[in-house]
Design a protein around this motif. Structure first.
Motif, mmCIF file in Angstrom:
data_model
loop_
_atom_site.group_PDB
_atom_site.id
_atom_site.type_symbol
_atom_site.label_atom_id
_atom_site.label_comp_id
_atom_site.label_asym_id
_atom_site.label_seq_id
_atom_site.Cartn_x
_atom_site.Cartn_y
_atom_site.Cartn_z
ATOM 1 N N GLN A 54 6.079 4.874 -6.431
ATOM 2 C CA GLN A 54 6.704 3.725 -7.150
ATOM 3 C C GLN A 54 6.199 2.673 -7.125
ATOM 4 O O GLN A 54 4.509 1.908 -6.295
ATOM 5 C CB GLN A 54 8.363 3.798 -6.625
ATOM 6 N N GLU A 55 6.158 1.898 -8.044
ATOM 7 C CA GLU A 55 5.065 0.361 -8.319
ATOM 8 C C GLU A 55 5.250 -0.281 -6.711
ATOM 9 O O GLU A 55 4.388 -1.066 -6.554
ATOM 10 C CB GLU A 55 6.200 -0.951 -9.049
ATOM 11 N N ASP A 56 6.222 -0.765 -6.492
ATOM 12 C CA ASP A 56 6.608 -0.874 -5.036
ATOM 13 C C ASP A 56 5.113 -0.497 -3.713
ATOM 14 O O ASP A 56 4.076 -1.220 -2.961
ATOM 15 C CB ASP A 56 6.791 -0.841 -4.392
ATOM 16 N N PHE A 57 5.153 0.745 -3.869
ATOM 17 C CA PHE A 57 3.651 1.443 -3.116
ATOM 18 C C PHE A 57 2.095 1.591 -3.824
ATOM 19 O O PHE A 57 1.386 1.699 -2.933
ATOM 20 C CB PHE A 57 4.318 2.898 -2.984
ATOM 21 N N THR A 58 2.619 2.042 -5.084
ATOM 22 C CA THR A 58 1.510 1.741 -5.645
ATOM 23 C C THR A 58 0.905 0.772 -5.915
ATOM 24 O O THR A 58 -0.769 0.591 -6.254
ATOM 25 C CB THR A 58 1.670 2.594 -6.976
ATOM 26 N N ARG A 59 0.984 -0.455 -5.915
ATOM 27 C CA ARG A 59 0.571 -1.517 -6.972
ATOM 28 C C ARG A 59 1.104 -2.650 -5.977
ATOM 29 O O ARG A 59 0.521 -4.088 -5.706
ATOM 30 C CB ARG A 59 0.976 -1.782 -8.109
ATOM 31 N N ASN A 60 2.567 -2.933 -5.258
ATOM 32 C CA ASN A 60 2.886 -4.018 -4.591
ATOM 33 C C ASN A 60 1.888 -4.483 -3.017
ATOM 34 O O ASN A 60 2.702 -5.288 -2.436
ATOM 35 C CB ASN A 60 4.434 -3.988 -4.821
ATOM 36 N N SER A 61 2.239 -3.038 -2.375
ATOM 37 C CA SER A 61 2.052 -3.483 -0.786
ATOM 38 C C SER A 61 1.218 -4.433 -0.351
ATOM 39 O O SER A 61 0.229 -4.529 -1.215
ATOM 40 C CB SER A 61 1.852 -1.681 -0.395
ATOM 41 N N PRO A 62 1.358 -4.610 1.026
ATOM 42 C CA PRO A 62 0.273 -5.518 1.109
ATOM 43 C C PRO A 62 -1.232 -4.400 1.851
ATOM 44 O O PRO A 62 -2.261 -5.270 1.849
ATOM 45 C CB PRO A 62 0.985 -5.818 2.936
ATOM 46 N N LYS A 63 -0.648 -3.538 1.921
ATOM 47 C CA LYS A 63 -2.052 -2.500 2.209
ATOM 48 C C LYS A 63 -2.119 -1.512 1.148
ATOM 49 O O LYS A 63 -1.808 -0.093 0.998
ATOM 50 C CB LYS A 63 -1.509 -1.259 2.988
ATOM 51 N N PRO A 64 -2.757 -2.221 -0.066
ATOM 52 C CA PRO A 64 -2.421 -0.963 -1.596
ATOM 53 C C PRO A 64 -3.812 -0.357 -1.452
ATOM 54 O O PRO A 64 -4.668 -0.292 -0.749
ATOM 55 C CB PRO A 64 -2.680 -2.030 -2.237
ATOM 56 N N TYR A 65 -3.311 0.368 -2.440
ATOM 57 C CA TYR A 65 -4.786 1.949 -2.416
ATOM 58 C C TYR A 65 -5.499 1.132 -3.754
ATOM 59 O O TYR A 65 -5.180 -0.054 -4.174
ATOM 60 C CB TYR A 65 -3.977 2.985 -3.279
ATOM 61 N N SER A 66 -6.551 1.551 -3.308
ATOM 62 C CA SER A 66 -7.623 0.944 -5.049
ATOM 63 C C SER A 66 -7.595 1.346 -6.024
ATOM 64 O O SER A 66 -6.053 2.421 -5.909
ATOM 65 C CB SER A 66 -8.978 1.386 -4.298
ATOM 66 N N GLU A 67 -7.755 0.642 -6.428
ATOM 67 C CA GLU A 67 -6.820 0.520 -8.708
ATOM 68 C C GLU A 67 -8.081 2.212 -8.860
ATOM 69 O O GLU A 67 -6.694 2.695 -9.886
ATOM 70 C CB GLU A 67 -7.914 -0.238 -8.982
ATOM 71 N N ASP A 68 -8.898 2.823 -8.331
ATOM 72 C CA ASP A 68 -9.590 3.948 -8.475
ATOM 73 C C ASP A 68 -9.099 4.739 -8.064
ATOM 74 O O ASP A 68 -8.480 6.181 -8.283
ATOM 75 C CB ASP A 68 -11.262 4.155 -8.052
ATOM 76 N N ALA A 69 -8.061 4.711 -6.831
ATOM 77 C CA ALA A 69 -7.458 5.785 -6.023
ATOM 78 C C ALA A 69 -6.293 5.606 -6.700
ATOM 79 O O ALA A 69 -6.029 7.464 -6.845
ATOM 80 C CB ALA A 69 -7.742 5.869 -4.464
#
Length: 223
Positions: A54-69
């Motif tokens: 979900q967007e909140d976890f893949t993009r909006n989190s204060p601890k985001p995943y890197s774009e590559d990951a």
């Protein structure tokens, strides 16, 4: 008994209830659920579970995943979805929405409110090819906390689960344990998962393999 005494007694009871509820939520959130054992021999089918992409976890989190990951992970998940459809397997989407107020409060205070009711970020990631797959919402890590998932798997005669999504060290591993507790056979497709704490994944992976899960590494095929 005076009104003041009644008010104090009522307030005390409310505080005790709130404290008890808080610790109950912490407790259920820190473990996998239990459930009725399935008859795996009577359930020959396979389902692919896509967890919390979900967007909140893949993009909006204060601890985001890197774009590559994120790109690599979602691309592999999409390929797994395509392969599942081609094989005639069920594809099931799992969505996290925090519903218990202690969890909502913690997420609002510490994580910018991600995963809480009413947010646009609860939508699946824009790059995920969801199609018309059924969606099951969960309030805690283990997807089996929603009994409708277990009922759907029973209806479809599913006894084997292939897990993808995020976070590998949280909701994926809790869901895997919840499935194993019920007697499902479980595969975790490692390159189709993501985690913000990769240093912890080795420990969880060892635990899951000891419990009977199979971890499919990049380039490997299921046994």
């Amino acid at each position: 008994m005076s009104f003041l005494t009644l008010a104090v007694s009522g307030l005390g009871a409310l505080v005790l209830w709130a404290a008890g509820y808080f610790f109950w939520v912490v407790w259920i959130s820190s473990k996998a659920t239990m459930g009725k054992p399935i008859d795996r021999a009577a359930r020959p089918h396979t389902a692919l579970l896509v967890i919390d992409v979900q967007e909140d976890f893949t993009r909006n989190s204060p601890k985001p995943y890197s774009e590559d990951a994120r790109t690599r992970g979602i691309d592999r998940i999409n390929r797994e979805i395509e392969a599942a459809h081609a094989a005639g397997h069920e594809v099931i989407l799992v969505k996290q929405v925090f519903r218990h107020w202690p969890a909502i409060l913690a997420m609002k205070l510490l994580m910018g409110g991600i995963g809480t009711p009413g947010r646009k970020g609860l939508a699946f990631d824009e790059d995920l090819k969801t199609g018309s797959a059924p969606v099951f919402e969960k309030p805690i890590g283990d997807a089996f906390s929603n009994p409708e998932l277990d009922a759907y798997l029973a209806e479809k005669n599913v006894g084997h689960l292939r897990l993808t999504g995020l976070d590998a060290c949280q909701c994926v591993q809790f869901t895997a344990k919840g499935a194993l507790n019920r007697g499902y056979s479980v595969e975790i497709i490692e390159p189709a998962t993501m985690t913000v704490t990769p240093e912890k994944w080795g420990t969880f992976k060892g635990e899951l393999e000891a419990l009977g899960a199979q971890v499919i590494r990049d380039g490997e095929q299921a046994a």
